[in-house]
Design a protein around this motif. Structure first.
Motif, mmCIF file in Angstrom:
data_model
loop_
_atom_site.group_PDB
_atom_site.id
_atom_site.type_symbol
_atom_site.label_atom_id
_atom_site.label_comp_id
_atom_site.label_asym_id
_atom_site.label_seq_id
_atom_site.Cartn_x
_atom_site.Cartn_y
_atom_site.Cartn_z
ATOM 1 N N PRO A 30 -95.056 4.354 -47.940
ATOM 2 C CA PRO A 30 -94.243 4.521 -46.735
ATOM 3 C C PRO A 30 -93.545 3.215 -46.348
ATOM 4 O O PRO A 30 -94.064 2.113 -46.591
ATOM 5 C CB PRO A 30 -95.264 4.939 -45.672
ATOM 6 N N GLN A 31 -92.373 3.350 -45.747
ATOM 7 C CA GLN A 31 -91.550 2.191 -45.409
ATOM 8 C C GLN A 31 -92.339 1.142 -44.616
ATOM 9 O O GLN A 31 -92.247 -0.058 -44.902
ATOM 10 C CB GLN A 31 -90.338 2.649 -44.590
ATOM 11 N N GLU A 32 -93.136 1.596 -43.662
ATOM 12 C CA GLU A 32 -93.850 0.636 -42.795
ATOM 13 C C GLU A 32 -94.961 -0.115 -43.530
ATOM 14 O O GLU A 32 -95.405 -1.182 -43.073
ATOM 15 C CB GLU A 32 -94.424 1.352 -41.569
ATOM 16 N N GLU A 33 -95.390 0.390 -44.683
ATOM 17 C CA GLU A 33 -96.449 -0.272 -45.447
ATOM 18 C C GLU A 33 -95.913 -1.206 -46.531
ATOM 19 O O GLU A 33 -96.679 -1.986 -47.112
ATOM 20 C CB GLU A 33 -97.363 0.779 -46.087
ATOM 21 N N LEU A 34 -94.626 -1.117 -46.800
ATOM 22 C CA LEU A 34 -94.056 -1.911 -47.894
ATOM 23 C C LEU A 34 -94.221 -3.425 -47.712
ATOM 24 O O LEU A 34 -94.533 -4.131 -48.677
ATOM 25 C CB LEU A 34 -92.581 -1.558 -48.091
ATOM 26 N N PRO A 35 -94.021 -3.987 -46.502
ATOM 27 C CA PRO A 35 -94.170 -5.443 -46.386
ATOM 28 C C PRO A 35 -95.536 -5.948 -46.831
ATOM 29 O O PRO A 35 -95.650 -7.049 -47.367
ATOM 30 C CB PRO A 35 -93.945 -5.700 -44.894
ATOM 31 N N ALA A 36 -96.569 -5.158 -46.626
ATOM 32 C CA ALA A 36 -97.923 -5.586 -46.993
ATOM 33 C C ALA A 36 -98.245 -5.334 -48.463
ATOM 34 O O ALA A 36 -99.120 -5.995 -49.030
ATOM 35 C CB ALA A 36 -98.947 -4.862 -46.110
ATOM 36 N N PRO A 55 -85.894 -8.385 -43.616
ATOM 37 C CA PRO A 55 -87.308 -8.673 -43.339
ATOM 38 C C PRO A 55 -88.232 -8.311 -44.499
ATOM 39 O O PRO A 55 -89.196 -9.021 -44.774
ATOM 40 C CB PRO A 55 -87.591 -7.823 -42.094
ATOM 41 N N LEU A 56 -87.961 -7.201 -45.170
ATOM 42 C CA LEU A 56 -88.785 -6.816 -46.308
ATOM 43 C C LEU A 56 -88.598 -7.792 -47.462
ATOM 44 O O LEU A 56 -89.567 -8.177 -48.128
ATOM 45 C CB LEU A 56 -88.438 -5.391 -46.751
ATOM 46 N N ILE A 57 -87.375 -8.210 -47.688
ATOM 47 C CA ILE A 57 -87.097 -9.182 -48.748
ATOM 48 C C ILE A 57 -87.835 -10.491 -48.463
ATOM 49 O O ILE A 57 -88.449 -11.091 -49.351
ATOM 50 C CB ILE A 57 -85.574 -9.413 -48.868
ATOM 51 N N ASP A 58 -87.801 -10.938 -47.204
ATOM 52 C CA ASP A 58 -88.493 -12.183 -46.844
ATOM 53 C C ASP A 58 -90.006 -12.051 -47.002
ATOM 54 O O ASP A 58 -90.694 -13.024 -47.341
ATOM 55 C CB ASP A 58 -88.165 -12.550 -45.392
ATOM 56 N N ALA A 59 -90.521 -10.857 -46.749
ATOM 57 C CA ALA A 59 -91.973 -10.651 -46.807
ATOM 58 C C ALA A 59 -92.491 -10.530 -48.239
ATOM 59 O O ALA A 59 -93.703 -10.617 -48.454
ATOM 60 C CB ALA A 59 -92.347 -9.390 -46.023
ATOM 61 N N CYS A 60 -91.585 -10.370 -49.192
ATOM 62 C CA CYS A 60 -91.999 -10.081 -50.574
ATOM 63 C C CYS A 60 -91.297 -11.003 -51.571
ATOM 64 O O CYS A 60 -90.439 -10.559 -52.361
ATOM 65 C CB CYS A 60 -91.731 -8.622 -50.909
ATOM 66 N N PRO A 61 -91.628 -12.281 -51.569
ATOM 67 C CA PRO A 61 -90.953 -13.229 -52.461
ATOM 68 C C PRO A 61 -91.238 -12.998 -53.938
ATOM 69 O O PRO A 61 -90.565 -13.598 -54.795
ATOM 70 C CB PRO A 61 -91.499 -14.588 -52.002
ATOM 71 N N ASN A 62 -92.199 -12.145 -54.248
ATOM 72 C CA ASN A 62 -92.513 -11.896 -55.647
ATOM 73 C C ASN A 62 -91.477 -10.999 -56.341
ATOM 74 O O ASN A 62 -91.381 -10.970 -57.566
ATOM 75 C CB ASN A 62 -93.896 -11.237 -55.766
ATOM 76 N N ILE A 63 -90.690 -10.289 -55.543
ATOM 77 C CA ILE A 63 -89.730 -9.335 -56.098
ATOM 78 C C ILE A 63 -88.588 -10.059 -56.812
ATOM 79 O O ILE A 63 -87.967 -10.968 -56.256
ATOM 80 C CB ILE A 63 -89.172 -8.413 -54.991
ATOM 81 N N LYS A 64 -88.328 -9.644 -58.042
ATOM 82 C CA LYS A 64 -87.279 -10.259 -58.854
ATOM 83 C C LYS A 64 -86.065 -9.356 -59.024
ATOM 84 O O LYS A 64 -84.955 -9.835 -59.244
ATOM 85 C CB LYS A 64 -87.833 -10.619 -60.230
#
Length: 315
Positions: A30-36, A55-64
């Motif tokens: 779910p969208q609200e759980e993605l940052p974690a 905000p999601l991009i900032d919360a997930c620096p591992n994403i390439k």
């Protein structure tokens, strides 16, 4: 490396990725759980449901890599992601023909009143057959009419090709200079070049018997109150691009007045809760944002998306 296909991916695309050594999860977070949870992955693929904002991009620096299965990327903050070194890819060619065919499903439905007949025949067909036959007796043919295509990218051109194949004339508007002819390929054995005419937008509105929209939503509708006044009386409109491209409240007024004969809508301003006035209108043919939802398109999207992910993740 792990890839989250949060809005799903065709089995062919999943197999291509797994054969290349990637782990692919097709669970929906779910969208609200993605940052974690998104930092468990190296890439994410989405369609239109999942939003990938700053905000999601900032919360997930591992994403390439962020992959969009489809054309429009208005659910992704593309520039911001790329400024962070994240590759953002989509599959603009894979679904073009499927969307174009849906446009003509709506056009053929509208000119023969199928959207209303399919509602009333189950209820009144056995008791009011003659009256219904009379009500739907004034259909028109597409052959010989003019289709105006607003936005002449891949989908717009595929739509124009079907129109030409049906014997229609095509005028189109685009921000950039476009072609003077399109090549129709008949079963791979015969090809034929047929003319299309690029015009200014207001001219397209004035001369088109039917209009199909293939542009993103920017800051205002492409067809709003002023534009409705320019359209030919009895025009048919189809929007299979983005909600908001047609002003929905003005569309309802134009349908009620007869200025617009019918509309075909695959997209809506308030998805996933379209206006009730649209859903119940007898002159509107409705589909729930399924332009790319064919087996063939989903296979092509899966294959193209897998290739793009492999290319960017193995750099």
């Amino acid at each position: 490396m792990k890839i989250l296909a949060n809005d799903g991916i065709d089995p062919i695309g999943k197999k291509i990725l797994e054969d290349a050594g990637f782990v692919v999860d097709t669970i929906h977070i779910p969208q609200e759980e993605l940052p974690a949870r998104l930092n468990e992955y190296d890439a994410i693929t989405v369609r239109s449901a999942t939003k990938v904002r700053q905000p999601l991009i900032d919360a997930c620096p591992n994403i390439k890599v962020i992959g969009r299965g489809g054309v429009g990327m208005d659910n992704i903050d593309v520039d911001y992601a790329r400024s962070k070194g994240i590759a953002v890819v989509n599959t603009p060619a894979a679904s073009s023909h499927s969307v174009a065919e849906l446009v003509f499903a709506h056009l053929l439905t509208g000119v023969r009143f199928l959207q209303d007949a399919n509602r009333k025949m189950p209820v009144e067909g056995a008791t009011n057959f003659g009256a219904l036959k009379k009500a739907y007796a004034a259909g028109v043919e597409l052959k010989g009419k003019t289709l105006g295509v607003v936005g002449f990218g891949r989908i717009g051109r595929e739509t124009a090709k079907i129109a030409l194949g049906l014997g229609m004339s095509v005028v189109y508007y685009d921000l950039f200079e476009g072609p003077k002819t399109l090549t129709l390929d008949f079963t791979g054995a015969i090809t034929l070049d047929l003319p299309v005419l690029q015009v200014e937008l207001n001219e397209l509105f004035k001369v088109s018997d039917f209009i199909s929209l293939h542009v993103p939503f920017l800051d205002k509708p492409v067809i709003g109150k002023e534009e409705f006044e320019i359209l030919k009386d009895g025009v048919g409109l189809v929007n299979a691009s983005r909600g908001g491209v047609i002003d929905e409240l003005e569309l309802i007024k134009a349908l009620d007045s007869g200025k617009v004969a019918f509309a075909g809508l695959d997209v809506f301003e308030n998805e996933p809760t379209p206006r009730t006035e649209l859903l119940t209108h007898p002159k509107i043919s409705l589909t729930p944002h399924i332009g790319a939802a064919t087996n063939e398109a989903q296979e092509r999207i899966g294959e193209e998306l897998a290739s793009l992910l492999i290319l960017n993740l193995k750099k």
